[in-house]
Design an enzyme around this catalytic site. Structure first.
Site, mmCIF file in Angstrom:
data_model
loop_
_atom_site.group_PDB
_atom_site.id
_atom_site.type_symbol
_atom_site.label_atom_id
_atom_site.label_comp_id
_atom_site.label_asym_id
_atom_site.label_seq_id
_atom_site.Cartn_x
_atom_site.Cartn_y
_atom_site.Cartn_z
ATOM 1 N N LYS A 21 -11.935 -2.663 1.597
ATOM 2 C CA LYS A 21 -10.836 -1.653 1.368
ATOM 3 C C LYS A 21 -10.505 -2.431 -0.654
ATOM 4 O O LYS A 21 -10.852 -1.574 -0.934
ATOM 5 C CB LYS A 21 -10.172 -1.097 1.141
ATOM 6 C CG LYS A 21 -9.220 0.117 1.131
ATOM 7 C CD LYS A 21 -8.420 0.509 2.503
ATOM 8 C CE LYS A 21 -7.648 0.156 2.852
ATOM 9 N NZ LYS A 21 -6.297 -0.339 1.514
ATOM 10 N N ARG A 26 -11.307 -2.350 -6.430
ATOM 11 C CA ARG A 26 -11.996 -3.124 -7.791
ATOM 12 C C ARG A 26 -13.131 -2.913 -8.549
ATOM 13 O O ARG A 26 -13.191 -2.319 -9.640
ATOM 14 C CB ARG A 26 -11.479 -4.592 -7.507
ATOM 15 C CG ARG A 26 -10.242 -5.125 -6.904
ATOM 16 C CD ARG A 26 -9.511 -6.175 -6.431
ATOM 17 N NE ARG A 26 -8.945 -6.889 -6.001
ATOM 18 C CZ ARG A 26 -7.578 -6.122 -4.607
ATOM 19 N NH1 ARG A 26 -7.534 -4.988 -4.698
ATOM 20 N NH2 ARG A 26 -6.201 -7.033 -5.291
ATOM 21 N N ARG A 122 6.716 4.626 -1.757
ATOM 22 C CA ARG A 122 6.212 3.322 -1.841
ATOM 23 C C ARG A 122 6.867 3.337 -2.961
ATOM 24 O O ARG A 122 6.561 4.014 -4.216
ATOM 25 C CB ARG A 122 4.770 3.554 -2.119
ATOM 26 C CG ARG A 122 3.889 3.822 -0.767
ATOM 27 C CD ARG A 122 3.985 3.151 0.306
ATOM 28 N NE ARG A 122 3.033 1.709 -0.140
ATOM 29 C CZ ARG A 122 2.249 1.426 0.571
ATOM 30 N NH1 ARG A 122 1.080 2.665 0.316
ATOM 31 N NH2 ARG A 122 2.205 0.144 0.740
ATOM 32 N N GLN A 168 -1.492 -6.560 -5.093
ATOM 33 C CA GLN A 168 -1.524 -5.243 -5.736
ATOM 34 C C GLN A 168 -0.392 -5.366 -7.232
ATOM 35 O O GLN A 168 -1.669 -5.408 -7.926
ATOM 36 C CB GLN A 168 -0.861 -4.376 -4.955
ATOM 37 C CG GLN A 168 -1.479 -3.507 -4.122
ATOM 38 C CD GLN A 168 -1.082 -2.528 -3.259
ATOM 39 O OE1 GLN A 168 -0.031 -2.438 -3.604
ATOM 40 N NE2 GLN A 168 -2.014 -2.397 -2.158
ATOM 41 N N ASP A 318 -1.237 -6.907 6.194
ATOM 42 C CA ASP A 318 -2.211 -6.757 6.980
ATOM 43 C C ASP A 318 -2.806 -6.377 8.722
ATOM 44 O O ASP A 318 -2.452 -5.379 9.086
ATOM 45 C CB ASP A 318 -3.029 -5.281 6.649
ATOM 46 C CG ASP A 318 -3.176 -5.215 4.746
ATOM 47 O OD1 ASP A 318 -1.586 -4.744 4.923
ATOM 48 O OD2 ASP A 318 -3.966 -4.960 3.858
ATOM 49 N N ARG A 349 6.494 -0.465 8.716
ATOM 50 C CA ARG A 349 5.584 -1.205 10.038
ATOM 51 C C ARG A 349 6.763 -2.477 10.245
ATOM 52 O O ARG A 349 5.740 -1.913 11.961
ATOM 53 C CB ARG A 349 4.746 -2.334 8.699
ATOM 54 C CG ARG A 349 3.110 -1.264 8.152
ATOM 55 C CD ARG A 349 1.459 -1.921 8.206
ATOM 56 N NE ARG A 349 1.213 -0.822 8.148
ATOM 57 C CZ ARG A 349 0.340 -0.979 6.839
ATOM 58 N NH1 ARG A 349 0.461 -2.764 6.609
ATOM 59 N NH2 ARG A 349 -0.972 -0.423 7.178
HETATM 60 C C1 S3P Z 1 -3.441 -5.252 -1.174
HETATM 61 C C2 S3P Z 1 -2.449 -6.219 -1.034
HETATM 62 C C3 S3P Z 1 -1.753 -5.695 -0.520
HETATM 63 C C4 S3P Z 1 -2.311 -4.981 1.418
HETATM 64 C C5 S3P Z 1 -2.702 -3.865 0.360
HETATM 65 C C6 S3P Z 1 -4.738 -3.938 -0.057
HETATM 66 C C7 S3P Z 1 -5.055 -4.805 -1.750
HETATM 67 O O1 S3P Z 1 -0.719 -4.970 -0.521
HETATM 68 O O2 S3P Z 1 -1.246 -4.332 1.591
HETATM 69 O O3 S3P Z 1 -2.928 -3.253 1.835
HETATM 70 O O4 S3P Z 1 -6.156 -4.765 -2.420
HETATM 71 O O5 S3P Z 1 -4.381 -5.886 -3.176
HETATM 72 P P1 S3P Z 1 0.279 -6.288 -1.316
HETATM 73 O O6 S3P Z 1 -1.005 -6.748 -2.854
HETATM 74 O O7 S3P Z 1 1.255 -4.786 -2.122
HETATM 75 O O8 S3P Z 1 1.440 -6.376 -1.092
#
Ligand code: S3P
Length: 432
Positions: A21, A26, A122, A168, A318, A349
């Site tokens: 995912k 990306r 969020r 993220q 996750d 969670r």
């Molecule tokens: C992700 C980073 C994680 C993860 C999310 C996907 C990503 O979040 O929990 O499911 O694709 O960069 P955070 O970076 O906010 O922890």
């Protein structure tokens, strides 16, 4: 929608995990930011990553879907089109946090991002702050939540220290940095997944890592051509947990991404004495360009409790609901610390895992930043609520297969956010 997962008598066979995912998001975003077409093999077609394709279309990219392959013809770094309406990120926190990095560099254009009820809870102040420092104007509801309005500008390069280890937020700043006026450095308090860095390196961008700091040099174009998406280590983790927990199981999961920043769960599981064989990437010094893959060979076995420390959390973020589930079956106590971030995922969670597993008979307690589980040798079963959260829905299904009486998962359809074939894959592995 409710679905029942009864006790299974050994899972067997081979399954290929769905496409990753994080990497699919990306690839679509970088494809849209590139000028030349980018071919993406094994793109994940799930609710979250479909939202990303829709978003880049709205911004002017052409997207062609040919089964598992997706071709994106982008607009270039600074040429995203201002869409007519709101960009709908659906349930995707990754799209919500990464896309504004690109949008911030669209000088003179404004973009509004919004999504479902969960997205509206969020936090986005964590990306608004660095983007403002770079020169963009960013507005959020109550300063903190979507809808989010990003007004692009000519960006300045910055040095930025993240307060939480979040791939993220790091990725958002790295994407904005591509169009800034020099080199930008981002520091993170602990290592987090590095797919953005690897893909930028492959796209010819000047990028390097020094410990917990990543520096990216601004550029005029991305030269990506092709991306091969590996299997998703987080989706695979639910199958791994099922194989480890259901007595008599032996299964093979093919072509899983084993980038070190994504295999924290497998290291925790091995520490719990779980049997999972695979050629996992070692911790890397230099930044790697490739995304390594391996088959995972999983067998049922007894587990021991463990302690998950704060610096491991981003590397297994996750999969922490699964650590709680494994803890129910393990000898002794399993403790997860430093995982406050779990409270601001697709659902809270910590609350969802603790209340959900307790309802199935677990001896589990929430702490401020994690949970403590005392293994009781198994789970009775019952009903669990997904709260619209894909990871909780999938955890409930695995719990059912390993339970004594079976589990009804309320809201199983949430699994489609990241793994639409999950229930079918479990059924195929459980078939005699
Ligand atoms: C992700 C980073 C994680 C993860 C999310 C996907 C990503 O979040 O929990 O499911 O694709 O960069 P955070 O970076 O906010 O922890």
């Amino acid at each position: 929608m409710k679905a029942r997962f009864g006790p299974a008598h050994g899972l067997a066979g081979e399954v290929r995990a769905p496409g990753d995912k994080s990497i699919s998001h990306r690839a679509a975003l970088l494809g849209a930011m590139a000028q030349e077409p980018v071919r993406i093999a094994r793109y994940l077609h799930a609710a979250d990553t479909t939202a990303t394709l829709q978003a880049v279309r709205a911004l002017g990219a052409l997207v062609e879907v040919r089964g598992e392959e997706v071709v994106v013809r982008g607009t270039g770094l600074r040429e995203a089109r201002e869409p007519d309406g709101t960009i709908d990120v659906a349930n995707s926190g990754t799209l919500l946090r990464l896309l504004p990095g690109w949008l911030a560099a669209q000088d003179g254009r404004s973009f509004t991002l919004d999504g479902d009820d969960s997205i509206r809870r969020r936090p986005v102040d964590r990306i608004a702050e660095p983007l403002r420092q770079m020169g963009a104007t960013v507005q959020a509801r109550n300063g903190r939540f979507p809808p989010l309005v990003v007004s692009g500008a000519r960006l300045r390069s910055i040095s930025y220290e993240l307060e939480v280890a979040s791939a993220q937020v790091k990725s958002c700043v790295l994407l904005a940095a591509l169009a800034a006026d020099g080199a930008t450095t981002v520091g993170e308090p602990a290592r987090s997944r590095d797919h953005t860095e690897r893909m930028l390196l492959r796209a010819g961008v000047g990028i390097h890592r020094n410990g917990r700091h990543v520096t990216v040099v601004n550029t005029d174009e991305l030269l990506l051509n092709q991306v091969k998406v590996p299997g998703d280590a987080s989706s695979a983790a639910f199958l791994v947990a099922a194989g480890v927990l259901v007595p008599g199981s032996r299964l093979l999961i093919g072509d899983v991404g084993v980038n070190w920043t994504r295999t924290g769960f497998l290291r925790i599981l091995r520490r719990m004495q779980g049997i999972v064989l695979g050629d996992l990437e070692d911790e890397t010094g230099e930044l790697e360009a490739d995304e390594p893959v391996s088959d995972l060979d999983v067998a049922h076995g007894a587990l021991e409790g463990t302690v998950v420390d704060p610096e491991e959390v981003p590397l297994a973020i996750d999969e922490l609901p699964l650590v709680a589930l494994l803890g129910c079956f393990a000898e002794g106590e399993t403790l997860v610390r430093g995982a406050h971030e779990l409270r601001v995922k697709e659902s809270d969670r910590i609350a969802g895992v603790v209340n959900g597993l307790r309802g199935l008979g677990a001896d589990i307690e929430a702490t401020e930043d994690g949970f403590a589980v005392r293994g009781t040798g198994g789970l009775r079963g019952g009903t669990i609520e997904s709260h619209g959260d894909h990871r909780l829905a999938m955890m409930g299904a695995v719990a059912g297969l390993a339970s004594r009486e079976g589990v009804d998962v309320q809201g199983i359809e949430a699994a489609a956010v990241s793994y639409p074939g999950f229930v079918d894959d479990l059924a195929a592995l459980a078939a005699p």
